[in-house]
Design a protein around this motif. Structure first.
Motif, PDB file in Angstrom:
ATOM      1  N   UNK A   1     -12.892   1.662  -1.117  1.00  0.00           N
ATOM      2  CA  UNK A   1     -12.867   3.308  -0.792  1.00  0.00           C
ATOM      3  C   UNK A   1     -12.330   3.317   0.636  1.00  0.00           C
ATOM      4  N   UNK A   2     -12.752   2.661   1.503  1.00  0.00           N
ATOM      5  CA  UNK A   2     -12.560   2.761   2.815  1.00  0.00           C
ATOM      6  C   UNK A   2     -11.216   2.240   2.909  1.00  0.00           C
ATOM      7  N   UNK A   3     -10.840   1.036   2.385  1.00  0.00           N
ATOM      8  CA  UNK A   3      -9.450   0.668   2.883  1.00  0.00           C
ATOM      9  C   UNK A   3      -8.315   1.272   2.255  1.00  0.00           C
ATOM     10  N   UNK A   4      -8.327   2.095   1.038  1.00  0.00           N
ATOM     11  CA  UNK A   4      -7.488   3.042   0.429  1.00  0.00           C
ATOM     12  C   UNK A   4      -7.193   4.010   1.415  1.00  0.00           C
ATOM     13  N   UNK A   5      -8.177   4.460   2.219  1.00  0.00           N
ATOM     14  CA  UNK A   5      -8.134   5.528   3.219  1.00  0.00           C
ATOM     15  C   UNK A   5      -7.435   5.224   4.504  1.00  0.00           C
ATOM     16  N   UNK A   6      -7.871   4.045   4.795  1.00  0.00           N
ATOM     17  CA  UNK A   6      -7.501   3.545   5.996  1.00  0.00           C
ATOM     18  C   UNK A   6      -6.160   2.677   6.340  1.00  0.00           C
ATOM     19  N   UNK A   7      -5.587   2.161   5.317  1.00  0.00           N
ATOM     20  CA  UNK A   7      -4.633   1.343   5.475  1.00  0.00           C
ATOM     21  C   UNK A   7      -3.134   1.955   5.410  1.00  0.00           C
ATOM     22  N   UNK A   8      -3.190   3.221   5.619  1.00  0.00           N
ATOM     23  CA  UNK A   8      -1.977   3.870   5.459  1.00  0.00           C
ATOM     24  C   UNK A   8      -1.207   4.110   4.174  1.00  0.00           C
ATOM     25  N   UNK A   9      -1.991   4.039   3.083  1.00  0.00           N
ATOM     26  CA  UNK A   9      -1.623   4.083   1.833  1.00  0.00           C
ATOM     27  C   UNK A   9      -2.335   5.174   1.392  1.00  0.00           C
ATOM     28  N   UNK A  10      -3.042   6.270   1.735  1.00  0.00           N
ATOM     29  CA  UNK A  10      -3.975   7.185   1.578  1.00  0.00           C
ATOM     30  C   UNK A  10      -3.315   8.383   0.980  1.00  0.00           C
ATOM     31  N   UNK A  11      -3.881   9.493   0.194  1.00  0.00           N
ATOM     32  CA  UNK A  11      -3.000  10.417  -0.049  1.00  0.00           C
ATOM     33  C   UNK A  11      -2.217  11.080   0.921  1.00  0.00           C
TER      34      UNK A  11
END
Lengths: 67, 488, 88
Positions: free
Chosen positions: B382-392
């Motif tokens: 959850x954190x990684x998907x929003x943090x890693x520069x690939x979020x919505x």
């Protein structure tokens, strides 16, 4: 207390419901595609493994040399 | 905000730490293949016994981390005692800290990015130093020597392991900086995992154990057993031996492999269309395994770290019953075993240890272990998907820049839709993957199926980035591309 | 009746401020990649992609040094074997 319990069960059920809904919407690989992928990746993985294992085998004579 | 920044502490180190020159111009495709290959080759060569540990008895080190090792490409008693663990730990630690804004870093500034990188590099070397001190001081290497290490030997061991990590960091950097393909950590990890799998399946080495001479590879062992022993006991003993890999592990790994490969191709297809050029609508797949193998990798990074310190502390305070009951206790279950098994304490419940204290504790262990694996993976993803520069948000920004819109959504709704799909995908993917991993471990996988899961998902990711690079460079040698490009 | 002290206006202001803050936090990137400079993506860990002003080394030199390191360990092994040092 009861309210807390409700919340505790609510999160996983919500998660499971959303998850299954999402999976149902997903495009799944058909058999042909799946077999192709598994063959490609499997062969690649085994090849890499054999090469890597070959490198590892180099260690055995060296070990005998220094023991 | 606060005037003190951890990052500024890195400034003096910036000029001492070796740093690989960034490649001027694009490297040739063939050059990249050579650089990647040589780096992987060197990584595998580093699995060399440490000076100070008797080479002949290197195998007699009683190993408390055997079920974590395959995942990190680490090997006991060798220079790669910790494999890629220090690097992964520092990477996850600092990226999550920065992502949750615990670390004050401004990624738009080039100088800050450079400092952040120095911080990561320094931390991984430092961690390796700490780990090796923890192991040396807790007597981990003593069992191979027979008595406590002398101070010079101990220092030598620590120095070797720390230096190795520095070199591995540089190898990773070399690949990351564009001399090799895609990600350094994942490349090294994939090759290490693949060769470890081969070693455990068809390894022809024969080693002397308490039960006589045994082959390392599980399949080789089966063949040998069938020839030398009566059929029934031959098969049983190749299934349940514990000191080397057994057939049980082998078929669990194969099953896991098949399931993960199936899941890796689940995708949610968004129909996109260019707003500038009149063209056919295309599909943009959002994968179910949105974070790939990283959630699993993160979870086991946490476990490995816990176990290193748990082992060190429980050895140091062996007489303390509080430590034993609450933290961890490691024991050897049979004299022929070359592993330490967790027998009690918190860490016992966070492991798939084969020890049966009682039905209740086994039941509790199963539940707590699975729960831990699943929740850690999910919260990380959850954190990684929003943090890693690939979020919505990030994705919709790229869409806007490239003039792409999703069919059936107004421009303003795109971000919203992406922000809904991506977290769901990453969480669900991580949840399912971790469930599979937890199952495979509980059925006696001892790290092998997990490592293969990580290996093939990382391998797929690398393959994809190689393919896209190939296509961008205009090299459409399609005969090769079709063989190695399963995902498009 | 409004339950917020200061009435609707303050509430609106507060909303606006919160929104602005949220937007601001959404704008500052959280990783190297979201700052548009390469780095790890959702599936790919790319850790060292930036140029820092440090001790610049050529990649070939690193590879050679790494091999040299392995050799030095081999030689140490041989010395240890011959002199019986280091192995207590």
């Amino acid at each position: 207390m009861a309210e807390g319990m409700e919340k505790l069960t609510e999160v996983p059920t919500e998660f499971i419901r959303e998850g299954t809904a999402f999976i149902n919407k997903c495009t799944k690989p058909d058999q042909k595609e799946y077999l192709r992928v598994i063959r490609a990746v499997g062969i690649g993985f085994v090849m890499m493994g054999l090469v890597g294992y070959g490198v590892k085998l180099i260690h055995i004579p060296i070990r005998y040399l220094i023991v | 905000m606060s005037s003190f920044r951890l990052l500024d502490l890195m400034k003096p180190f910036g000029s001492i730490i070796p740093e690989i020159e960034i490649s001027l111009g694009k490297s040739e495709f063939d050059d990249k293949i050579i650089y990647t290959f040589v780096s992987c080759f060197i990584y595998l060569l580093l699995q060399f016994p440490i000076v100070g540990v008797k080479v002949a008895e290197q195998l007699s080190i009683k190993d408390p981390f055997y079920w974590l090792r395959p995942i990190f490409g680490s090997e006991k008693g060798t220079l790669l005692e910790f494999g890629l663990l220090p690097i992964l730990t520092s990477a996850f630690l600092w990226q999550l800290a920065a992502g949750n804004r615990l670390l004050n870093v401004n990624f738009t500034l080039k100088s800050d990015r450079a400092l952040f990188q120095t911080l990561q590099k320094l931390t991984s070397v430092f961690l390796s130093f700490i780990y090796s001190i923890a192991l040396v001081s807790s007597g981990y290497f003593d069992s191979s020597v027979g008595n406590p290490l002398s101070l010079t030997t101990a220092a030598l061991i620590v120095a070797q392991i720390t230096l190795t990590t520095l070199f591995v960091t540089l190898l990773v950097e070399l690949i990351d900086k564009g001399y090799g393909f895609s990600s350094g950590v994942l490349s090294l990890l994939t090759i290490a995992i693949a060769s470890n799998f081969a070693y455990n399946t068809i390894g022809i080495q024969v080693l002397k154990t308490a039960r006589g001479f045994e082959s390392v590879g599980s399949l080789v062992n089966l063949m040998k057993n069938i020839r030398t022993k009566p059929l029934g006991s031959a098969i049983i003993s190749s299934f349940n031996r514990l000191n080397f890999s057994n057939l049980n592990q082998f078929y669990i790994t194969i099953i896991t492999f098949a399931i993960v490969m199936y899941l890796a191709n689940f995708r949610f297809e968004l129909t996109i269309k260019s707003t500038k050029v009149r063209s056919m609508s295309q599909s943009y797949p959002i994968k179910l395994l949105f974070c790939g193998s990283l959630p699993i990798l993160f979870t086991f990074t946490v476990l490995y770290n816990l176990n290193i310190f748990g082992y060190a502390i429980s050895r140091k305070m062996a007489s303390n019953t509080l430590v034993k009951t609450f933290l961890a206790d490691y024991d050897i279950i049979s004299s022929s075993s070359i592993h330490y098994e967790l027998t009690s304490g918190l860490l016992y419940y966070l492991s798939p240890s084969p020890i049966y204290n009682s039905i209740i504790s086994k039941f509790l262990q199963t539940i707590i272990y699975s729960f831990f694996i699943i929740t850690t993976s999910i919260s990380f993803s959850k954190t990684w998907s929003s943090v890693s520069g690939s979020s919505g948000n990030d994705l919709s920004k790229t869409f806007k820049e490239q003039g792409i819109s999703i069919l059936g959504y107004r421009d303003s709704a795109i971000t919203k839709e992406l922000n809904k799909v991506i977290p769901t995908a990453s969480i669900t993917g991580a949840g399912i993957l971790s469930l599979i991993v937890a199952f495979s471990e509980l059925f006696g996988g001892y790290g092998l199926p997990v490592s293969v899961t990580v290996g093939i998902t990382s391998g797929l990711t690398i393959l994809e980035s190689i393919m896209s690079e190939w296509q961008q460079n205009g090299d459409k040698n399609s005969s090769f591309a079709q063989v190695f490009n399963p995902n498009q | 009746m409004s339950q917020v002290p200061g009435g609707q206006k303050t509430l609106q202001k507060r909303h606006a401020r919160a929104e602005k803050k949220q937007q601001l936090s959404a704008q500052t990137p959280t990783s190297t990649r979201s700052a548009g400079a390469g780095g790890s993506s959702s599936t790919l860990l790319k850790l060292f992609t930036d140029e820092a002003q440090g001790l610049k080394v050529d990649p070939l030199v690193v590879l050679v040094l790494a091999v040299g390191f392995i050799f030095s360990v081999v030689i140490l092994h041989i010395i240890a074997k011959l002199t019986g040092k280091f192995i207590s």
